[in-house]
Write a protein that holds these residues in place. Structure first.
Motif, PDB file in Angstrom:
ATOM      1  N   ARG A 114      25.164 -28.527  73.123  1.00 48.42           N
ATOM      2  CA  ARG A 114      25.337 -29.775  72.382  1.00 48.42           C
ATOM      3  C   ARG A 114      24.538 -29.753  71.084  1.00 48.42           C
ATOM      4  N   SER A 115      23.318 -29.222  71.142  1.00 50.99           N
ATOM      5  CA  SER A 115      22.482 -29.149  69.943  1.00 50.99           C
ATOM      6  C   SER A 115      23.096 -28.233  68.895  1.00 50.99           C
ATOM      7  N   LEU A 116      23.678 -27.142  69.334  1.00 48.77           N
ATOM      8  CA  LEU A 116      24.319 -26.212  68.395  1.00 48.77           C
ATOM      9  C   LEU A 116      25.486 -26.881  67.678  1.00 48.77           C
ATOM     10  N   TYR A 117      26.253 -27.667  68.409  1.00 47.89           N
ATOM     11  CA  TYR A 117      27.367 -28.390  67.786  1.00 47.89           C
ATOM     12  C   TYR A 117      26.860 -29.463  66.816  1.00 47.89           C
ATOM     13  N   ASN A 118      25.708 -30.045  67.107  1.00 49.63           N
ATOM     14  CA  ASN A 118      25.120 -31.011  66.180  1.00 49.63           C
ATOM     15  C   ASN A 118      24.739 -30.334  64.862  1.00 49.63           C
TER      16      ASN A 118
END
Length: 291
Positions: A75-79
């Protein structure tokens, strides 16, 4: 001890100044890292070189190589991708130019040394026989200086709650100017601070705008009381109490020449009693008499 207070204060100011500079540089490095990661993954996804499962594998890979490192889950990578995709567009750059923010922002971020733009590793460096991809042939788009004004956590709040570029820019500048914490920024967005301060058309009648299209509104029909930390649903007495408490603290912080008296202080006017909503007093000494 009293004679050294000014010198002690100077040493304390040095510590504070350099600590703040260090924090700013750490935040800048973190933001630069997320920007470059977002750019790399974004390019892979847009060119169909990666799929969702590859991003998941990357997150697992990063976790295996450093289990103690936080903030690099899927999720952080997509952010990070969202951060890059939103602020690397020509539309965003054009608005920055239109609002003439480039020089203003540059002056505030000049003390932060910009990180060098890193070339994406080529296929040869990755020890494969694949021909270099398009992204390996040019540097990542430079991060807009305005993003350095707030932390990555603030940016996530803005990304999640603001779609319009101008609204996003407003909250970046407003957060930096008011030194807002994340929860304070969230409350401002929920309470529509941008609309209240910037959308003058909503404050004026259609007839007035047609008659005077260039007029600036003089009166607002909304009051911003974010600093009171009130619940979304609150009563008038609760708001009154919070306002008085803030005013009391303000008066007391002015120093020994000011005195807080009371809330709804009773005074007599003729034969009638009146109540002053908030009473304070400035006093000073002259010939040993207090006024």
């Amino acid at each position: 001890m009293q004679q050294y207070q000014q010198e002690f204060a100077y040493v304390n100011s040095l510590i504070t100044a350099h600590t703040n500079t260090a924090i700013a540089k750490v935040n800048a490095e973190a933001l630069q890292t997320y920007w470059e990661i977002g750019a790399y993954i974004s390019d892979r996804l847009k060119n169909a070189q990666w799929g969702d499962h590859v991003v998941s594998e990357l997150a697992d890979y990063l976790k295996r190589h450093n289990p103690k490192r936080r903030g690099y889950g899927k999720r952080s990578l997509y952010n990070m991708v969202r951060l890059f995709d939103k602020y690397s567009t020509s539309s965003f750059t054009n608005i920055i130019e239109k609002l003439k923010l480039r020089e203003f922002v540059q002056s505030q971020t000049a003390q932060i040394e910009a990180c060098p733009i890193v070339q994406i590793p080529s296929a040869q460096n990755m020890e494969t026989e694949i021909v270099q991809s398009r992204i390996a042939q040019f540097p990542i788009t430079a991060i807009p200086p305005i993003l350095y004004l707030v932390t990555y956590t603030h940016h996530l709040e803005i990304l999640n709650r603001c779609n319009d570029y101008e609204e996003s820019i407003f909250y970046i500048l407003y957060t930096a100017h008011q030194h807002l914490k994340v929860e304070e920024l969230r409350r401002c967005i929920v309470n529509q601070t941008f609309e209240a301060l910037m959308k003058r058309g909503k404050q004026m009648t259609t007839a007035l705008l047609e008659q005077y299209p260039g007029a600036e509104y003089m009166l607002k029909d909304r009051v911003l009381l974010d600093f009171l930390n009130l619940k979304e649903k609150h009563t008038e007495p609760e708001m009154h109490s919070k306002l008085v408490e803030q005013m009391k603290q303000f008066v007391l912080e002015l120093g020994k020449d000011f005195l807080y008296i009371d809330d709804e202080y009773t005074v007599k006017v003729g034969n009638k009693s009146k109540r002053i909503i908030f009473a304070s007093w400035k006093y000073f000494y002259q010939s040993s008499v207090a006024f």
